[in-house]
Design an enzyme around this catalytic site. Structure first.
Site, mmCIF file in Angstrom:
data_model
loop_
_atom_site.group_PDB
_atom_site.id
_atom_site.type_symbol
_atom_site.label_atom_id
_atom_site.label_comp_id
_atom_site.label_asym_id
_atom_site.label_seq_id
_atom_site.Cartn_x
_atom_site.Cartn_y
_atom_site.Cartn_z
ATOM 1 N N VAL A 15 0.860 -1.245 -0.046
ATOM 2 C CA VAL A 15 0.128 0.087 0.135
ATOM 3 C C VAL A 15 0.718 1.371 0.050
ATOM 4 C CG1 VAL A 15 -1.903 -1.243 1.025
ATOM 5 C CG2 VAL A 15 0.042 -0.034 2.408
ATOM 6 N N ARG A 72 3.881 2.703 -2.262
ATOM 7 C CA ARG A 72 4.113 3.031 -3.662
ATOM 8 C C ARG A 72 4.332 1.937 -4.806
ATOM 9 N NH1 ARG A 72 1.599 6.970 -3.005
ATOM 10 N NH2 ARG A 72 2.312 9.099 -2.865
ATOM 11 N N ASP A 78 -2.539 -2.306 -3.389
ATOM 12 C CA ASP A 78 -3.276 -1.093 -3.780
ATOM 13 C C ASP A 78 -2.532 -0.035 -4.602
ATOM 14 O OD1 ASP A 78 -5.403 0.893 -3.190
ATOM 15 O OD2 ASP A 78 -3.810 1.993 -2.306
ATOM 16 N N GLU A 87 0.896 2.684 -12.983
ATOM 17 C CA GLU A 87 -0.699 3.292 -12.515
ATOM 18 C C GLU A 87 -0.905 4.490 -13.765
ATOM 19 O OE1 GLU A 87 -0.868 4.704 -8.583
ATOM 20 O OE2 GLU A 87 -0.186 2.884 -7.670
ATOM 21 N N HIS A 98 -5.171 2.128 -6.004
ATOM 22 C CA HIS A 98 -4.489 3.350 -5.210
ATOM 23 C C HIS A 98 -5.885 4.107 -4.245
ATOM 24 C CE1 HIS A 98 -0.917 5.911 -5.051
ATOM 25 N NE2 HIS A 98 -1.653 6.197 -3.913
HETATM 26 N N1 LIG Z 1 -1.955 3.616 -1.179
HETATM 27 C C1 LIG Z 1 -2.191 4.902 -0.866
HETATM 28 O O1 LIG Z 1 -3.306 5.480 -1.107
HETATM 29 C C2 LIG Z 1 -1.246 5.833 -0.108
HETATM 30 C C3 LIG Z 1 -1.801 6.905 0.782
HETATM 31 C C4 LIG Z 1 -0.848 7.654 1.510
HETATM 32 C C5 LIG Z 1 0.407 7.365 1.474
HETATM 33 N N2 LIG Z 1 0.790 6.361 0.730
HETATM 34 C C6 LIG Z 1 2.281 6.092 0.828
HETATM 35 O O2 LIG Z 1 2.925 5.439 1.908
HETATM 36 C C7 LIG Z 1 4.087 6.139 2.276
HETATM 37 C C8 LIG Z 1 4.082 6.046 3.905
HETATM 38 O O3 LIG Z 1 3.311 6.933 4.540
HETATM 39 P P1 LIG Z 1 3.291 7.144 6.015
HETATM 40 O O4 LIG Z 1 2.477 8.155 6.146
HETATM 41 O O5 LIG Z 1 3.362 5.973 6.696
HETATM 42 O O6 LIG Z 1 4.874 7.828 5.939
HETATM 43 P P2 LIG Z 1 5.898 7.903 7.327
HETATM 44 O O7 LIG Z 1 5.300 8.096 8.477
HETATM 45 O O8 LIG Z 1 6.914 8.927 6.976
HETATM 46 O O9 LIG Z 1 6.632 6.480 7.368
HETATM 47 C C9 LIG Z 1 7.453 6.168 6.377
HETATM 48 C C10 LIG Z 1 8.437 5.185 7.100
HETATM 49 O O10 LIG Z 1 8.990 4.414 6.098
HETATM 50 C C11 LIG Z 1 10.186 3.950 6.691
HETATM 51 N N3 LIG Z 1 11.368 3.942 5.902
HETATM 52 C C12 LIG Z 1 11.968 4.834 4.977
HETATM 53 N N4 LIG Z 1 12.825 4.095 4.223
HETATM 54 C C13 LIG Z 1 13.109 3.045 4.496
HETATM 55 C C14 LIG Z 1 13.715 1.814 4.042
HETATM 56 N N5 LIG Z 1 14.572 1.931 3.165
HETATM 57 N N6 LIG Z 1 13.225 0.549 4.628
HETATM 58 C C15 LIG Z 1 12.297 0.539 5.559
HETATM 59 N N7 LIG Z 1 11.594 1.623 6.072
HETATM 60 C C16 LIG Z 1 11.953 2.670 5.591
HETATM 61 C C17 LIG Z 1 10.642 5.319 7.614
HETATM 62 O O11 LIG Z 1 11.684 5.067 8.782
HETATM 63 P P3 LIG Z 1 12.419 6.254 9.544
HETATM 64 O O12 LIG Z 1 11.392 6.933 10.178
HETATM 65 O O13 LIG Z 1 13.031 5.210 10.521
HETATM 66 O O14 LIG Z 1 13.296 6.760 8.662
HETATM 67 C C18 LIG Z 1 9.155 5.540 8.119
HETATM 68 O O15 LIG Z 1 9.186 4.733 9.342
HETATM 69 C C19 LIG Z 1 4.097 7.414 1.713
HETATM 70 O O16 LIG Z 1 5.161 7.955 1.697
HETATM 71 C C20 LIG Z 1 3.311 7.112 0.481
HETATM 72 O O17 LIG Z 1 4.223 6.964 -0.486
HETATM 73 C C21 LIG Z 1 0.038 5.629 -0.153
#
Ligand SMILES: NC(=O)c1ccc[n+]([C@@H]2O[C@H](COP(=O)([O-])OP(=O)(O)OC[C@H]3O[C@@H](n4cnc5c(N)ncnc54)[C@H](OP(=O)(O)O)[C@@H]3O)[C@@H](O)[C@H]2O)c1
Length: 379
Positions: A290, A292, A316, A321, A340
């Site tokens: 879910v 990217r 998702d 896309e 998505h």
């Molecule tokens: N499907 C959809 O409709 C939808 C909707 C919203 C978001 N998204 C996607 O979901 C992503 C995450 O959203 P979020 O709100 O959860 O963001 P977030 O709170 O910033 O969480 C991102 C997490 O990913 C970790 N991370 C970064 N690089 C990594 C790696 N190489 N290996 C393992 N973990 C890693 C980060 O770790 P650290 O904090 O330790 O650095 C952080 O814990 C978004 O950036 C977006 O692309 C998708």
């Protein structure tokens, strides 16, 4: 606005709102403040260590340009920023025309707007994934500060990830095909061993951030053992058994019965789920994504599924896309796809309004902002 960010925003915009009648029609400050505090606590929203007034380039804004798709947002935001001119803009063109003397931009992140906004200092986007936004040259000019909608849709996204997982382990994808054909058939080509009981099984959450933590909480609630990875630190809640770093991903994948991708798209995560990753997974394990689409090498996923290197996939997000007509993923068995839309919910929009309003209030008052993006890191 790019297609991906538009899709994320569309998810938010389509959702209805529980608190909104209060927030929009009758903004009672104490109620809004209490709801905001509860949201920050529940979702673990990050507060910057540096007050806005100490950031290079900050000054109390005189003008803010904001994407407001509902007129009710304006008085609510205005109440948080007394004396500040808030100019609503319904499109990139409108925002570009209005931005010349604005200090802040809400709900947009486009290079053409940055090019016309020399005074822009703070940009608040309404979504979480900012891989396109941080790539604009204008984002790096003039000490800009970027805040995002990190974790705002995380409860919905987490429930969607769990729904994809549960549908697959119960074979609902296979039964649904028969339902559409009006066929009562208990033989769908799955054996007893293909229906995985989740209690005691291991879920690997790759990217234990906002969405990952909410997903981990729900998987733990189902009796699963949860392990996870993060990008920069090993912090995690008690219900996560082990938090590793990115270089442990393959090793942890070997232990997992379900892998759930909730990472942002960065240089480190692009193509993370490739042939080597799928080979490391158990042949009985499921892959859910879910985050990217481009974190997964789609051809490798299709090949691994067809070779029986994993049991199924719930997606998702895909690369590309939208998934085009005739793409092999559409017809690969044991694949569930949603377009998505995992962030859609009846509550996401309410949280977004609270976040944007709170960050506006904080920015104007010079206080620490919520959900500040590390522009170099990309999330
Ligand atoms: N499907 C959809 O409709 C939808 C909707 C919203 C978001 N998204 C996607 O979901 C992503 C995450 O959203 P979020 O709100 O959860 O963001 P977030 O709170 O910033 O969480 C991102 C997490 O990913 C970790 N991370 C970064 N690089 C990594 C790696 N190489 N290996 C393992 N973990 C890693 C980060 O770790 P650290 O904090 O330790 O650095 C952080 O814990 C978004 O950036 C977006 O692309 C998708």
């Amino acid at each position: 606005m790019t297609k991906k960010t538009l899709l994320d925003f569309a998810c938010l915009a389509l959702a209805s709102c529980l608190l909104c009648p209060t927030v929009w029609a009758n903004p009672a400050e104490d109620e809004i403040a209490a709801a905001t505090r509860a949201m920050i606590e529940e979702l673990g929203l990050r507060e910057s260590a540096t007050p806005a007034r100490e950031l290079p380039g900050w000054r109390r804004p005189a003008k803010v340009v904001a994407w407001l798709d509902r007129p009710e947002w304006l008085p609510t935001l205005q109440a948080a920023a007394p004396g500040v001119e808030i100019v609503p803009a319904a499109s990139v063109e409108e925002a570009t025309r209005a931005v010349a003397d604005a200090q802040a931009l809400l709900g947009f992140c486009e290079q053409e707007i940055f090019a016309q906004g020399p005074d822009l200092h703070w940009v608040q986007v309404y979504w979480s994934g900012v891989e396109d936004c941080v790539a604009h040259p204008g984002m790096l000019q003039g000490d800009k500060v970027l805040t995002n909608g990190q974790a705002i849709a995380s409860p919905a996204l987490a429930e969607h990830a769990i729904a994809l997982m549960m549908a697959l382990v119960r074979g609902l994808d296979a039964y649904h095909v028969n339902q559409l054909a009006g066929a009562w058939r208990d033989d769908v080509g799955l054996f007893n061993a293909d229906f995985m009981e989740l209690e005691g099984r291991t879920a690997l959450v790759v990217g234990l951030g906002g969405i990952g933590t909410q997903t981990a909480k729900r998987a733990h609630g189902l009796g699963m053992r949860v392990i996870a990875t993060r990008g920069s630190r090993r912090e995690g809640p008690d219900y996560v058994d082990y938090v590793g770093l990115a270089d442990e991903t393959l090793e942890l994948a070997r232990q997992a019965d379900v892998v759930i991708n909730t990472t942002p798209l960065t240089d480190d995560t692009r193509g993370l789920f490739d042939a080597a990753f799928f080979k490391a997974m158990k042949p009985t394990a499921y892959f859910i994504s879910v985050g990217r689409g481009a974190s997964t090498v789609t051809d490798d996923l299709v090949a691994a599924l067809r070779a029986g290197e994993l049991a199924g996939a719930g997606l998702d997000v895909t690369d590309p896309e939208p998934l085009p007509d005739g793409h092999p993923l559409w017809t690969t068995p044991r694949v569930l796809i949603s377009p998505h839309t995992a962030g859609r919910s009846d509550r996401t929009r309410e949280r977004l309004l609270l976040l944007v309003r709170e960050n506006l209030r904080r920015y104007v008052a010079g206080e620490p902002l919520l959900s500040v993006v590390d522009i170099q890191r990309g999330y």
